[in-house]
Design a protein around this motif. Structure first.
Motif, PDB file in Angstrom:
ATOM      1  N   ALA B  12      54.709  65.897  81.201  1.00 33.26           N
ATOM      2  CA  ALA B  12      55.856  64.998  81.085  1.00 33.26           C
ATOM      3  C   ALA B  12      55.868  64.007  82.244  1.00 33.26           C
ATOM      4  O   ALA B  12      56.151  62.818  82.068  1.00 33.26           O
ATOM      5  CB  ALA B  12      57.145  65.791  81.045  1.00 33.26           C
ATOM      6  N   ILE B  14      53.259  63.057  84.029  1.00 30.73           N
ATOM      7  CA  ILE B  14      52.151  62.095  83.851  1.00 30.73           C
ATOM      8  C   ILE B  14      52.563  61.016  82.872  1.00 30.73           C
ATOM      9  O   ILE B  14      52.350  59.815  83.094  1.00 30.73           O
ATOM     10  CB  ILE B  14      50.880  62.827  83.351  1.00 30.73           C
ATOM     11  CG1 ILE B  14      50.347  63.784  84.428  1.00 30.73           C
ATOM     12  CG2 ILE B  14      49.798  61.825  82.974  1.00 30.73           C
ATOM     13  CD1 ILE B  14      49.261  64.696  83.919  1.00 30.73           C
ATOM     14  N   PHE B  15      53.200  61.437  81.776  1.00 28.01           N
ATOM     15  CA  PHE B  15      53.602  60.475  80.759  1.00 28.01           C
ATOM     16  C   PHE B  15      54.623  59.486  81.319  1.00 28.01           C
ATOM     17  O   PHE B  15      54.543  58.285  81.076  1.00 28.01           O
ATOM     18  CB  PHE B  15      54.182  61.209  79.543  1.00 28.01           C
ATOM     19  CG  PHE B  15      54.539  60.277  78.427  1.00 28.01           C
ATOM     20  CD1 PHE B  15      53.549  59.625  77.722  1.00 28.01           C
ATOM     21  CD2 PHE B  15      55.861  60.045  78.085  1.00 28.01           C
ATOM     22  CE1 PHE B  15      53.863  58.756  76.689  1.00 28.01           C
ATOM     23  CE2 PHE B  15      56.185  59.173  77.062  1.00 28.01           C
ATOM     24  CZ  PHE B  15      55.178  58.537  76.363  1.00 28.01           C
ATOM     25  N   LEU B  18      52.881  57.073  83.521  1.00 26.36           N
ATOM     26  CA  LEU B  18      52.116  56.150  82.691  1.00 26.36           C
ATOM     27  C   LEU B  18      53.033  55.087  82.084  1.00 26.36           C
ATOM     28  O   LEU B  18      52.720  53.888  82.078  1.00 26.36           O
ATOM     29  CB  LEU B  18      51.393  56.923  81.582  1.00 26.36           C
ATOM     30  CG  LEU B  18      50.382  56.139  80.775  1.00 26.36           C
ATOM     31  CD1 LEU B  18      49.189  55.760  81.624  1.00 26.36           C
ATOM     32  CD2 LEU B  18      49.911  56.950  79.565  1.00 26.36           C
ATOM     33  N   CYS B  19      54.193  55.541  81.593  1.00 26.03           N
ATOM     34  CA  CYS B  19      55.172  54.605  81.027  1.00 26.03           C
ATOM     35  C   CYS B  19      55.575  53.576  82.073  1.00 26.03           C
ATOM     36  O   CYS B  19      55.576  52.368  81.816  1.00 26.03           O
ATOM     37  CB  CYS B  19      56.424  55.357  80.573  1.00 26.03           C
ATOM     38  SG  CYS B  19      56.281  56.109  78.973  1.00 26.03           S
ATOM     39  N   SER B  22      52.624  51.182  82.993  1.00 27.57           N
ATOM     40  CA  SER B  22      52.236  50.209  81.970  1.00 27.57           C
ATOM     41  C   SER B  22      53.339  49.193  81.716  1.00 27.57           C
ATOM     42  O   SER B  22      53.073  48.005  81.525  1.00 27.57           O
ATOM     43  CB  SER B  22      51.802  50.909  80.684  1.00 27.57           C
ATOM     44  OG  SER B  22      52.751  51.850  80.299  1.00 27.57           O
ATOM     45  N   PHE B  23      54.599  49.650  81.713  1.00 29.13           N
ATOM     46  CA  PHE B  23      55.667  48.677  81.487  1.00 29.13           C
ATOM     47  C   PHE B  23      55.852  47.755  82.683  1.00 29.13           C
ATOM     48  O   PHE B  23      56.211  46.591  82.522  1.00 29.13           O
ATOM     49  CB  PHE B  23      56.975  49.380  81.108  1.00 29.13           C
ATOM     50  CG  PHE B  23      56.991  49.784  79.665  1.00 29.13           C
ATOM     51  CD1 PHE B  23      56.962  48.813  78.660  1.00 29.13           C
ATOM     52  CD2 PHE B  23      56.994  51.117  79.290  1.00 29.13           C
ATOM     53  CE1 PHE B  23      56.944  49.175  77.328  1.00 29.13           C
ATOM     54  CE2 PHE B  23      56.980  51.485  77.949  1.00 29.13           C
ATOM     55  CZ  PHE B  23      56.955  50.515  76.966  1.00 29.13           C
ATOM     56  N   LEU B  26      53.153  45.236  82.265  1.00 25.86           N
ATOM     57  CA  LEU B  26      53.513  44.329  81.181  1.00 25.86           C
ATOM     58  C   LEU B  26      54.610  43.360  81.626  1.00 25.86           C
ATOM     59  O   LEU B  26      54.563  42.163  81.345  1.00 25.86           O
ATOM     60  CB  LEU B  26      53.995  45.165  79.992  1.00 25.86           C
ATOM     61  CG  LEU B  26      53.779  44.610  78.606  1.00 25.86           C
ATOM     62  CD1 LEU B  26      52.313  44.332  78.367  1.00 25.86           C
ATOM     63  CD2 LEU B  26      54.293  45.608  77.577  1.00 25.86           C
ATOM     64  N   TYR B  29      53.155  40.716  83.714  1.00 22.69           N
ATOM     65  CA  TYR B  29      52.441  39.749  82.874  1.00 22.69           C
ATOM     66  C   TYR B  29      53.426  38.766  82.236  1.00 22.69           C
ATOM     67  O   TYR B  29      53.219  37.554  82.254  1.00 22.69           O
ATOM     68  CB  TYR B  29      51.642  40.482  81.800  1.00 22.69           C
ATOM     69  CG  TYR B  29      50.893  39.549  80.877  1.00 22.69           C
ATOM     70  CD1 TYR B  29      49.635  39.058  81.210  1.00 22.69           C
ATOM     71  CD2 TYR B  29      51.475  39.128  79.685  1.00 22.69           C
ATOM     72  CE1 TYR B  29      48.975  38.192  80.381  1.00 22.69           C
ATOM     73  CE2 TYR B  29      50.814  38.246  78.840  1.00 22.69           C
ATOM     74  CZ  TYR B  29      49.562  37.788  79.198  1.00 22.69           C
ATOM     75  OH  TYR B  29      48.903  36.918  78.367  1.00 22.69           O
ATOM     76  N   PHE B  30      54.522  39.319  81.705  1.00 23.73           N
ATOM     77  CA  PHE B  30      55.519  38.464  81.059  1.00 23.73           C
ATOM     78  C   PHE B  30      56.156  37.504  82.053  1.00 23.73           C
ATOM     79  O   PHE B  30      56.375  36.333  81.771  1.00 23.73           O
ATOM     80  CB  PHE B  30      56.615  39.312  80.408  1.00 23.73           C
ATOM     81  CG  PHE B  30      56.250  39.768  79.033  1.00 23.73           C
ATOM     82  CD1 PHE B  30      56.336  38.897  77.959  1.00 23.73           C
ATOM     83  CD2 PHE B  30      55.807  41.055  78.804  1.00 23.73           C
ATOM     84  CE1 PHE B  30      55.983  39.301  76.696  1.00 23.73           C
ATOM     85  CE2 PHE B  30      55.451  41.468  77.550  1.00 23.73           C
ATOM     86  CZ  PHE B  30      55.535  40.591  76.479  1.00 23.73           C
ATOM     87  N   ALA B  33      53.712  34.872  82.737  1.00 30.13           N
ATOM     88  CA  ALA B  33      53.513  34.014  81.569  1.00 30.13           C
ATOM     89  C   ALA B  33      54.692  33.070  81.379  1.00 30.13           C
ATOM     90  O   ALA B  33      54.517  31.879  81.127  1.00 30.13           O
ATOM     91  CB  ALA B  33      53.312  34.873  80.325  1.00 30.13           C
ATOM     92  N   THR B  34      55.915  33.582  81.546  1.00 25.70           N
ATOM     93  CA  THR B  34      57.070  32.704  81.356  1.00 25.70           C
ATOM     94  C   THR B  34      57.169  31.688  82.479  1.00 25.70           C
ATOM     95  O   THR B  34      57.596  30.565  82.266  1.00 25.70           O
ATOM     96  CB  THR B  34      58.389  33.513  81.282  1.00 25.70           C
ATOM     97  OG1 THR B  34      58.351  34.519  82.275  1.00 25.70           O
ATOM     98  CG2 THR B  34      58.581  34.134  79.917  1.00 25.70           C
TER      99      THR B  34
END
Lengths: 420, 377
Positions: B12, B14-15, B18-19, B22-23, B26, B29-30, B33-34
């Motif tokens: 749990a 690790i997950f 990871l969440c 990665s978010f 992301l 990145y957003f 990008a914006t």
């Protein structure tokens, strides 16, 4: 008579678990696989929903090339690969690993889209590989669901999984279009977000789900011959024959929504909403249908689901442009999916021995696929030669005539196997 | 108690990590990008005003006097001077694919000075065509949770005169010479995995009233004297004859692609040649350029030119695969677009030019442009 049996069992307090307990009894692994599928479906539907606009407006692909990309979706190779994957899964009892490989391939494909050149050929190849990943993972994953589930909760377990899966199909396009409305050319952002969802889905599978312990199964398969002995399994043969017939009478969603759009005069802008509404209905009706199937018999619910599909054909064949149609048809389609898709897998899982589960489920999917291929050709022919309404009417009548026959080949043997 | 818990909680944890990772990635990145599109938009706004100055500063007398140019301004760009009302002798309109400046907007350049910065208009088009008068058609995608597509018919002032909803993703559009009739091709796509094969919808539109006249599927086309009545017929890539009475286009059925010549008054047509896609008729109406599939390859094309009177087909000296409907610069040169970078994905395309009568290699005509439309006097 069947129902009376159940009432009798109820009096003797041997009736199958009451409704409240049904969902609570679903194994955690089924929920975990459900969330894996939900995240993966968000990922897949994000890509699927924006792909046409990406190809045409961003890569400036022309009509013919677009057709070629679309054509790659349908491939016999995918069916063969999924059977091969299932045999490996059964022989090594490595359902989790084969499924993970399938999910992994699709995840990597999302990342590859972000790196693909503007040449459409790359995109087409990546999409084809993505389809292989999808083909490879379905049967091992469904095996995991069934092997982690109690016999009397099979349909409920599949229903829980499919409900979460449908939730993902609903959210995927929404996520993609939200991103594109913020970043008009943010296709890379779509692919990367899609990749992240696919990765998280894969992570749930790898971190939480375990292969069923060996004592629950019959041990690994020793020979290919034993696998072929599945042919002698009469209830399974009945299901394969039944699903080939059912598949051959199932009109593809594309045709149904196209027909609905023409009947109702729905503006093309809202066309994608029909699919979302269907997913929504599927998500909501799946669990009740699964619980009913475990209590009153899977075949009964399955055939009721197909009866709903016949109703859809009839409405499209004879109804005028009624305003309610655009709500009615997706709702009925959701109900049809809820009553058939997972239930058919549960029904198959009940008759296929545990050590051959993945192969059996892959064979079922292949038979359904053959049936649908035939249906697409037949429906297309009647549509071209006569009219789409004629085609709908022909399919409705044929289906109504063959449904009792399907009931006949599915019903008795399954009741025996249940008793056994 | 402590011994089982680390083993149980670790997946749990690790997950969760990871969440978060990665978010966070992301999100970063957003954010980038914006921010990248943010300043670009600002720059674009500041550049629009001066660059639209020159055409307004030296206005040539407008021959299309039906509407006073000064009054015809787009409602949503009231600060911009009127750019479209003063068509210079030879002007090229195109879709800008410059991500740093006016991406997706209709832009134009006057012919001798192609190295000048393009003048931007307030219209955003996926594909476009402009007639002699400066009026034209622009196929628009309005993105949102539900993307809608429209054909915008604009007058010489760039003001929307009619808006016609389209049934799918815009692919091609062409006007006839006097701009009274337009043709649009869109893709109708399913959405699911096992949907029906692709279909196109090609409409002829009366630009004066803004009403669709006919779907080409209602045409009766014959091949070798026999009427084609298959239902898998798709039409695309219309090009009008100079007199505006006929047009050429592609007809596809049963995986074959034919060059069709059709008559607008009688709604009939006949196939002329096999394996022809996206024809484009020369201004004098004597020759057609089109792309032709290389045998054995599903999606690679070579450009060819057909002399209609002599019925002689010649390949053009372009070795790259071109997937476009060409535009004639004059009776001896054609324009077409190719991705600006052949190996990495980018939204940019360049317009290339080739001499149809000489074996000279193609030259880059306009960088960062798509869907060129040549306005002749």
């Amino acid at each position: 008579m069947y129902r009376l049996d159940w009432l009798e069992q109820l009096k003797l307090k041997t009736a199958r678990v009451p409704e409240r307990m049904q969902v609570a009894g679903v194994h955690p692994a089924v929920w975990q696989l459900g969330f894996t599928s939900m995240l993966t479906d968000i990922s897949a539907e994000m890509v699927t929903s924006v792909l046409p606009a990406f190809l045409v407006l961003y890569l400036h692909v022309s009509p013919l090339a677009y057709g070629a990309v679309d054509g790659l979706y349908h491939g016999m190779a995918v069916a063969l690969l999924s059977i091969a994957g299932s045999i490996v899964a059964d022989r090594r009892r490595s359902y989790r690993e084969v499924a993970a490989a399938g999910y992994g391939i699709s995840a990597v494909c999302k990342l590859a889209l972000a790196a693909a050149g503007p040449a459409w050929g790359w995109v087409a190849t990546i999409i084809a590989i993505d389809r292989v990943g999808k083909g490879a993972r379905v049967a091992p994953r469904d095996s995991l669901i069934s092997l982690h589930s109690k016999r009397e909760l099979l349909a409920t377990s599949f229903a829980v999984h499919r409900s979460l899966d449908a939730c993902g199909s609903l959210l995927g396009p929404l996520a993609a279009f939200l991103i594109l409305s913020r970043l008009p050319n943010g296709y890379n952002a779509v692919w990367l977000t899609s990749f992240v969802f696919a990765l998280l889905g894969l992570a749930i599978l790898l971190l939480f789900v375990r292969n069923p312990s060996p004592e629950t199964g019959g041990g690994a398969v020793h020979s290919f011959r034993e696998m072929l002995a599945l042919r002698e399994n009469l209830p399974f043969r009945g299901i394969l024959a039944g699903s080939a017939i059912l598949g051959a009478l199932t009109v593809s969603d594309g045709f149904i929504y196209l027909s609905l759009q023409r009947t109702s005069g729905l503006a093309p802008t809202y066309f994608p909403l029909l699919f979302s509404a269907t997913s929504c209905g599927y998500m909501l009706f799946s669990l009740p249908a699964g619980m009913l199937a475990d209590r009153f018999g899977m075949v009964r619910v399955l055939l009721s689901g197909y009866a709903v599909l016949i109703a859809v054909y009839l409405v499209l064949a004879f109804a005028g442009p009624l305003p309610g149609l655009i709500f009615l048809i997706p709702a009925l389609m959701g109900l049809y999916y809820a009553g058939t898709e997972g239930i058919l897998r549960a029904l198959t899982s009940r008759v296929v021995p545990e050590h051959l589960r993945a192969s059996g489920l892959a064979a079922l999917t292949t038979m359904l696929g053959f049936g649908k291929l035939f249906s697409a050709l037949l429906f297309g022919y009647v549509w071209q030669t006569y009219h789409e309404r004629t085609a709908m009417a022909v399919f409705a009548i044929a289906f109504a005539c063959l449904l009792p026959f399907v009931w006949f080949i599915l019903r008795p043997r399954n009741d025996h196997s249940l008793a056994a | 108690m402590t011994t089982p818990s680390p083993r149980k909680t670790s997946p749990a944890l690790i997950f969760l990590i990871l969440c978060l990772v990665s978010f966070a990635a992301l999100g970063l990145y957003f954010f980038r990008a914006t921010r990248q599109t943010g300043p670009a938009n600002d720059a674009e706004q500041s550049e629009t005003a001066p660059s639209s100055g020159p055409p307004a500063a030296n206005p040539s007398p407008s021959p299309s006097g039906s509407e006073p140019a000064a009054g015809a301004k787009p409602a949503d760009a009231s600060t911009q001077p009127d750019e479209l009302a003063t068509p210079a002798p030879k002007r090229i309109y195109f879709r800008s694919t410059n991500v740093e400046r006016g991406y997706g907007q209709m832009a134009y350049l006057d012919l001798p000075r192609l190295d000048a910065p393009p003048s931007l208009t307030s219209l955003s088009c996926e594909v476009l065509d402009v007639s002699i008068s400066g009026a034209g058609i622009c196929l628009v995608a309005t993105r949102g949770v539900l993307t809608r597509y429209d054909a915008i018919l604009f007058n010489p002032g760039g003001k929307t005169r009619h808006s016609i909803p389209l049934g799918g993703i815009p692919s091609r559009t062409r006007l006839n010479r006097d701009g009274t009739m337009a043709a649009t091709t869109v893709f109708l796509t399913g959405h699911g995995y096992d949907s029906v094969d692709f279909t196109t919808e090609t409409l002829l539109i009366d630009t004066r009233t803004g009403t669709p006249l006919v779907n080409l599927e209602e045409y009766s086309v014959s091949r070798g004297g026999k009427r084609i009545d298959a239902k898998d017929v798709n039409y695309w890539g219309v090009t009008f004859t100079p007199d505006g009475k006929r047009f050429y286009c592609t007809l596809s059925t049963n995986r074959q692609h034919y060059l069709v010549r059709a008559d607008i008054a009688t709604r009939t047509g006949e196939t002329l040649r096999d394996n022809v896609e996206c024809p484009s008729l020369s201004p004098n109406g004597k020759r057609v350029v089109y792309k032709k599939r290389i045998p054995g390859s599903r999606v690679a094309w070579r450009l060819h030119i057909l002399d209609l009177a002599a019925n002689v087909e010649t390949p053009l000296p372009e070795t790259r695969s071109v997937d476009d409907q060409l535009e004639w610069l004059d009776d001896g040169h054609v324009l077409y677009s190719l991705p600006e970078n052949a190996s990495t994905p980018s939204p940019g395309t360049d317009v290339w030019m080739i001499d149809v009568d000489r074996a000279t290699p193609p030259t880059k005509f306009l960088p960062k442009a798509y869907s060129p439309s040549v306005v002749r006097q």
